[in-house]
Design a protein around this motif. Structure first.
Motif, short mmCIF file in Angstrom:
data_model
loop_
_atom_site.label_atom_id
_atom_site.label_comp_id
_atom_site.label_asym_id
_atom_site.label_seq_id
_atom_site.Cartn_x
_atom_site.Cartn_y
_atom_site.Cartn_z
N LEU A 1 73.40 6.67 61.92
CA LEU A 1 73.48 8.12 61.60
C LEU A 1 72.84 8.35 60.19
CD1 LEU A 1 77.38 8.97 61.90
CD2 LEU A 1 75.57 10.11 63.20
N PHE A 2 72.05 9.39 59.95
CA PHE A 2 71.58 9.86 58.76
C PHE A 2 72.76 9.98 57.80
CE2 PHE A 2 68.27 11.58 61.42
CZ PHE A 2 67.31 10.58 61.23
N GLY A 3 72.75 9.84 56.47
CA GLY A 3 73.71 10.49 55.50
C GLY A 3 73.75 12.04 55.71
N ILE A 4 74.80 12.54 55.41
CA ILE A 4 74.84 14.09 55.73
C ILE A 4 74.01 14.84 55.28
CG2 ILE A 4 77.03 14.21 54.25
CD1 ILE A 4 78.27 15.93 56.31
N ASP A 5 73.71 14.61 53.89
CA ASP A 5 73.07 15.27 53.02
C ASP A 5 71.70 15.37 53.67
OD1 ASP A 5 74.84 16.17 51.29
OD2 ASP A 5 74.57 14.68 49.77
N VAL A 6 71.04 14.22 54.10
CA VAL A 6 69.77 14.13 54.68
C VAL A 6 69.62 14.89 55.90
CG1 VAL A 6 68.14 12.46 55.90
CG2 VAL A 6 69.27 11.82 53.67
N ALA A 7 70.78 14.93 56.67
CA ALA A 7 70.79 15.61 58.10
C ALA A 7 70.72 17.01 57.83
CB ALA A 7 72.29 15.11 58.90
N VAL A 8 71.64 17.57 56.88
CA VAL A 8 71.56 18.71 56.69
C VAL A 8 70.01 19.33 56.24
CG1 VAL A 8 72.33 20.54 54.83
CG2 VAL A 8 73.95 19.00 56.18
N GLU A 9 69.54 18.62 55.23
CA GLU A 9 68.32 18.90 54.94
C GLU A 9 67.18 18.85 56.04
OE1 GLU A 9 64.62 17.18 51.70
OE2 GLU A 9 66.16 15.70 52.67
N ARG A 10 67.53 18.27 57.06
CA ARG A 10 66.50 18.15 58.22
C ARG A 10 66.70 19.29 58.95
NH1 ARG A 10 64.02 12.95 59.14
NH2 ARG A 10 64.18 13.16 61.48
N LEU A 11 67.91 19.66 59.18
CA LEU A 11 68.34 21.04 59.83
C LEU A 11 67.81 22.15 59.46
CD1 LEU A 11 71.68 20.00 61.38
CD2 LEU A 11 69.86 20.72 62.61
N ALA A 12 68.12 22.25 57.83
CA ALA A 12 67.61 23.41 57.21
C ALA A 12 66.07 23.58 57.40
CB ALA A 12 67.99 23.08 55.61
N ALA A 13 65.35 22.42 57.31
CA ALA A 13 63.78 22.54 57.30
C ALA A 13 63.48 23.04 58.88
CB ALA A 13 63.16 21.19 57.24
N ALA A 14 64.28 22.73 59.79
CA ALA A 14 64.07 23.20 61.29
C ALA A 14 64.34 24.73 61.35
CB ALA A 14 64.86 22.31 61.96
N ARG A 15 65.47 25.08 60.64
CA ARG A 15 65.78 26.57 60.61
C ARG A 15 64.51 27.15 59.87
NH1 ARG A 15 68.98 28.82 63.92
NH2 ARG A 15 66.68 29.31 64.42
N ALA A 16 64.04 26.79 58.87
CA ALA A 16 63.09 27.77 58.12
C ALA A 16 61.70 27.66 59.18
CB ALA A 16 62.89 26.99 56.80
N ALA A 17 61.60 26.52 59.78
CA ALA A 17 60.35 26.67 60.47
C ALA A 17 60.49 27.56 62.00
CB ALA A 17 59.99 25.24 61.07
#
Length: 277
Positions: A123-139
């Motif tokens: 598992l990615f750390g939760i903050d890392v996972a959130v950052e990746r999802l936020a980037a996906a949402r922005a894209a």
């Protein structure tokens, strides 16, 4: 991309999550996607496993991003219903690379996608996972793309020896992922009805459960437990490839043609893939 605008398809896909529950079958090529559309499904997903197997390699980001997205694009172009893609963990080590993957999928006509919160090391750390999802949402802003956040907490727990309960971590991650822009939460690896019901009750958003692997609970039962979206992962592809193996063994061992019992006639398949369909 076939009939219907991106926004119309994204809206239609998102609306399915607020109904009484829907089954989302997973295609691995344009032909399987067209058959599933013709059966009557209102949306189709891709399967990274099925696409990888069709290329003769195992699942798990063994197939490179460009090749996977090429197959996904062919599926999206072949059908008129919304297509959501299995984007695994986003095909990149950084949030920017995840955003690039999602942006490319959108350009191909895809209106939704899964993103996993685990890599080769767990598992990615939760903050890392959130950052990746936020980037996906922005894209891919809301209205153009349905973001399905997958958490592998139960898979990780099954491989662990610490004896911990993954439920609390799942709820924490699900809540953070929804706050980061996810539209749905995907929790694979859950196989008992009580836990599924508890997850559906506690997660503040639609719950996606995969059926057909370790979980053999039927879709109507899953809907009654509060599940909004039932996907199949690589199960239909597994069934198709199993038939290929059985046919090969029968031909090799006896030379008989029993595997053709119930097969669609050639002319029927020709019509299904013709311009009138």
């Amino acid at each position: 991309m076939t009939a219907g605008s991106v926004s119309d398809k994204a809206t239609a896909l998102l609306a399915l999550h607020s109904g009484a529950g829907f089954v989302l079958p997973n295609a691995w090529d344009a032909g399987s996607a067209r058959i599933l559309e013709q059966v009557g499904f209102p949306a189709v997903a891709t399967t990274s496993a099925g696409i990888a197997w069709s290329c003769g390699i195992p699942d798990g980001e063994e197939l490179d991003r460009d090749t996977m997205l090429d197959h996904v694009g062919r599926i999206a172009a072949a059908v008129s219903v919304p297509v959501t893609a299995d984007l695994e963990a986003g095909y990149g080590d950084t949030a920017d690379e995840v955003a690039r993957t999602v942006a490319t999928a959108v350009q191909l006509g895809v209106v939704g996608g899964n993103l996993e919160d685990a890599g080769p090391d767990g598992l990615f750390g939760i903050d890392v996972a959130v950052e990746r999802l936020a980037a996906a949402r922005a894209a891919a802003p809301r209205g153009t793309f349905v973001l399905n956040a997958r958490t592998d907490t139960y898979f990780t727990h099954a491989r662990s020896t610490d004896g911990g309960d993954p439920f609390a971590e799942t709820i924490e991650r699900a809540t953070r992922y929804l706050e980061a822009g996810a539209d749905c939460i995907f929790v694979p690896g859950v196989v008992d009805e009580d836990t599924i019901h508890r997850l559906a009750t506690a997660i503040p958003g639609p719950l996606n459960i995969v059926a057909g692997l370790a979980n053999l609970i039927d879709a109507p039962t899953l809907f009654s437990l509060g599940v909004a979206r039932v996907s199949l992962g690589g199960s239909i592809a597994r069934a198709a490839l199993t038939l290929v193996e059985r046919a090969g063994r029968e031909l090799l061992e006896s030379g008989t043609l029993g595997f053709l019992d119930g097969a669609m006639p050639y002319a029927d398949l020709q019509r299904r893939f013709g311009p009138d369909h």
